[in-house]
Design an enzyme around this catalytic site. Structure first.
Site, short mmCIF file in Angstrom:
data_model
loop_
_atom_site.label_atom_id
_atom_site.label_comp_id
_atom_site.label_asym_id
_atom_site.label_seq_id
_atom_site.Cartn_x
_atom_site.Cartn_y
_atom_site.Cartn_z
CB VAL A 92 -1.02 -0.12 1.16
CG1 VAL A 92 -1.80 1.11 1.18
CG2 VAL A 92 -1.97 -1.26 1.08
CG ASP A 93 3.81 2.54 3.14
OD1 ASP A 93 2.76 3.58 3.23
OD2 ASP A 93 4.39 2.30 4.36
CG LEU A 94 6.38 -0.41 -1.95
CD1 LEU A 94 6.64 -1.66 -2.24
CD2 LEU A 94 7.53 0.67 -2.13
#
Length: 391
Positions: free
Chosen positions: A179-181
């Site tokens: 999700v961060d990426l």
């Protein structure tokens, strides 16, 4: 060459951890001048996210592998924005910046006059990117959140993992902070679109990028499956919810991924396997039928694949045009001839740390100019020897 596409663009990076730094690293890779603002004592949290660390022989300097993965090509300036002097420094840098990226809780930077509206009054062309867990408004806007939280909250973990009834069944996170990426990639796209828009409008923008929004969007076909059918996706282990057979199978001496995407590929697989009857069986002749009868098909293939070695299968698959894939360790990944041909493993020289290994940005051609290394904490603060305005 895309490695110079953003030459002349100045980015002020007030972000930490992964989503923001992944975005600003992309911008640096594309040629922007990125100045990373870090707390003078603590720096980015991920500087301490180890081991492993890359250590400089004969010095106390070290960099975590985590920090290295998302901070190359940046300058590091140590500033405590919570002091009047520090806030003034940020404002002076924002005057000349094209883009500012931050991932603080909603309202944090406003207390120091560093929010979008305050800086817009100084620089109307500024593209201000706010990356938060839940967005700039709504009932949860004031809450923090990490990738793991949104893998669960956004639905991804509800259908990731082994199905009930199997050993080890239960929700499972992905092996990286997906999700961060993905948020970093969406933020990158939004910045590029805002720069394009500014070229005609002459004014900047405030980009509100929320990890929750990205996590929900990341469900892709699984989210669409639910919206169309009304049925919650279930955990299916390594199997695909819409294609079959599309999962991991054991061979006589190891594992492979069988990735059948259409009926013609399945027929070719059956030819290779000496089971043309399967392609003619109405239970398996079409993809829809194979999904409906997946348990029975899986039982047949689970018995069939171990009758040959992995090399025997894959050689025949290649000859017949049957899609398959290996399951590599990191060592095997970076030793693979195609990975080596594509020059995905690269390195940069740092004056203190020496050679810093890293991975090429897939947006850039292998022949692009060499990447710049990640910075030491405060390396480019003017008081430090060797200060320069570019990495």
């Amino acid at each position: 060459m895309l490695d110079k596409a953003l030459q002349g663009i100045k980015v002020l990076d007030l972000s930490r951890i992964l989503a923001g730094p992944w975005c600003t690293q992309n911008l640096a890779d594309l040629g922007a001048e990125v100045t990373k603002i870090e707390h003078p004592q603590r720096g980015d949290d991920t500087r301490g996210w180890g081991p492993p660390y890359l250590e400089a022989p004969g010095t106390a300097e070290r960099m975590s592998a985590y920090f290295i993965c998302c901070n190359r090509g940046k300058r590091s300036v140590a500033v405590d924005y919570s002091t009047p002097e520090g806030a003034a420094t940020i404002r002076s840098l924002a005057l000349e910046a094209d883009v500012l990226v931050e991932n603080y809780k909603v309202g944090t930077l406003k207390r120091y006059g560093l929010d979008y509206h305050s800086l817009k009054a100084l620089n109307s062309r500024l593209i201000y990117v706010s990356i938060t867990g839940f967005g700039q408004d709504g009932p949860m806007a004031d809450k923090p959140g990490y990738d793991y939280v949104f893998q669960g909250m956004g639905g991804l973990m509800s259908y990731t993992g082994l199905p009930d009834g199997q050993a080890g069944a239960g929700p499972l996170r992905t092996g990286v902070a997906v999700v961060d990426l993905t948020t970093g990639m969406y933020a990158t796209s939004a910045v590029l679109a805002a720069l394009f828009q500014r070229a005609s409008s002459g004014v900047g923008a405030h980009l509100d990028i929320a990890l929750l929004d990205v996590a929900v969007t990341l469900n892709a076909n699984q989210g669409s499956n639910y919206l169309i059918s009304g049925a919650n996706p279930q955990r299916s282990g390594n199997a695909h919810p819409n294609c079959a057979p599309y999962e991991v199978f054991r061979c006589a001496d190891g594992y492979l991924i069988l990735a059948i995407g259409n009926d013609a590929q399945f027929a070719r697989f059956c030819d290779v396997a000496g089971r043309t009857d399967l392609a003619q069986d109405p239970r398996y002749a079409t993809n829809s039928a194979r999904i409906e009868n997946l348990v029975a098909l899986r039982s047949v293939l689970t018995d069939l694949l171990p009758t040959r070695t992995r090399d025997a299968w894959t050689g025949a698959f290649d000859a017949a045009g049957v899609p398959w894939g290996p399951i590599h360790t990191m060592e095997e990944v970076f030793a693979h001839p195609q990975v080596r041909h594509r020059q995905l493993r690269q390195a940069a020289l740092h004056p203190v740390m020496g050679e810093v290994p890293m991975v090429r940005n897939p947006m850039l051609a292998p022949s692009a100019a060499g990447l710049a290394p990640p910075p030491l904490l405060g390396e480019h603060t003017p008081k430090r020897q060797g200060f320069s305005r570019s990495p």
